[in-house]
Design an enzyme around this catalytic site. Sequence first.
Site, mmCIF file in Angstrom:
data_model
loop_
_atom_site.group_PDB
_atom_site.id
_atom_site.type_symbol
_atom_site.label_atom_id
_atom_site.label_comp_id
_atom_site.label_asym_id
_atom_site.label_seq_id
_atom_site.Cartn_x
_atom_site.Cartn_y
_atom_site.Cartn_z
ATOM 1 N N THR A 24 0.702 -1.395 -0.091
ATOM 2 C CA THR A 24 0.093 -0.124 -0.047
ATOM 3 C C THR A 24 0.976 1.292 0.098
ATOM 4 O OG1 THR A 24 -0.265 0.097 2.477
ATOM 5 C CG2 THR A 24 -1.886 -1.169 1.257
ATOM 6 N N GLY B 147 -2.886 -2.791 10.238
ATOM 7 C CA GLY B 147 -3.774 -2.556 11.444
ATOM 8 C C GLY B 147 -5.333 -2.521 10.891
ATOM 9 N N GLU C 265 -10.589 4.901 11.894
ATOM 10 C CA GLU C 265 -10.495 5.674 10.963
ATOM 11 C C GLU C 265 -11.447 6.875 10.707
ATOM 12 O OE1 GLU C 265 -7.265 5.740 9.348
ATOM 13 O OE2 GLU C 265 -6.828 3.942 10.382
#
Length: 298
Positions: A40, A65, A273
């Site tokens: 990523t 995570g 998030e």
Amino acid sequence: MKKMLFIFNPRSGKAQIKNKLVNILDIFTKAGYELTVHVTQRQGDAMEAAFRYGENKDLVVCSGGDGTLNETISGLMKLNEYPDLGYIPAGSTNDFASSLKISKDMLKAAEAAVSGQAYPIDIGGFCEDKYFIYIAAFGAFTEVSYLTPQDKKNVLGHQAYMLEGMKSLASIKSYSMRVECEEIMLEGEFIFGMITNTISVGGFKGLVTQDVALDDGEFEVLLIRSPKTALDLTNIINYMFLKEEPNEYVHKFRTRSLKLISDEPIDWVLDGEFGGARREVSITNLEKKIRIMRKNLK
Ligand SMILES: [Mg+2]
């Protein structure tokens, strides 16, 4: 040959995958997989990769995570058919891995991804366009979790930055909302809410109950009303973090889906998030939507 997509975040958890990568790839190769590997590059990239390369794979494995897991599942949900998912936790916050009983030892988790058992879990659908695996939350105690820089998260860990959030309690914000579901209808001022499908949530002890199931089609919901006095606030905090008795400000229930409507846009946090600011939110439990690989539990 069986096909696997392996997505990993090289930065999560102090880049702990660095020293394990060769062994992880070896485990996958020995298990007979032809590998597509995606490293990523930025936020949102795991989701794009899962969507772009996930089609027609026998297995998708992600490492990172909670955020990487969320992105990967969100990407897979856009596919016509969902491949099984393996997860190698690498972040500083891996609440969901412990709920799933996935090993924190990366090599053991890699083994389980290829030779374990597929276990169906519920996915949270959030407003048609987003997903969460174990928590959707708003309000007090949540801002810190996504505003804390990655490095600080790595050093402090989840509990510490939750507690850091308590410093700002003097300026705690409340939201006027209406909460609707089959079981209950609530109205008023709320300071916090979380909709979860997990056994543990960071430092919150108040939510932990014995009979949470990840595949029962139901969420656990916790909503907290605005406290009127400093003592009320203390009681709420004691309940949240020290697991003392619930009080009149605390609502706990279970449901398959719910709607939250507020006067002003509210910032939501999905799996740790930022999930966007919204005035109207609908949350639906997508029962047994994805199968996660884990060690055979006998
Ligand atoms: Mg459940």
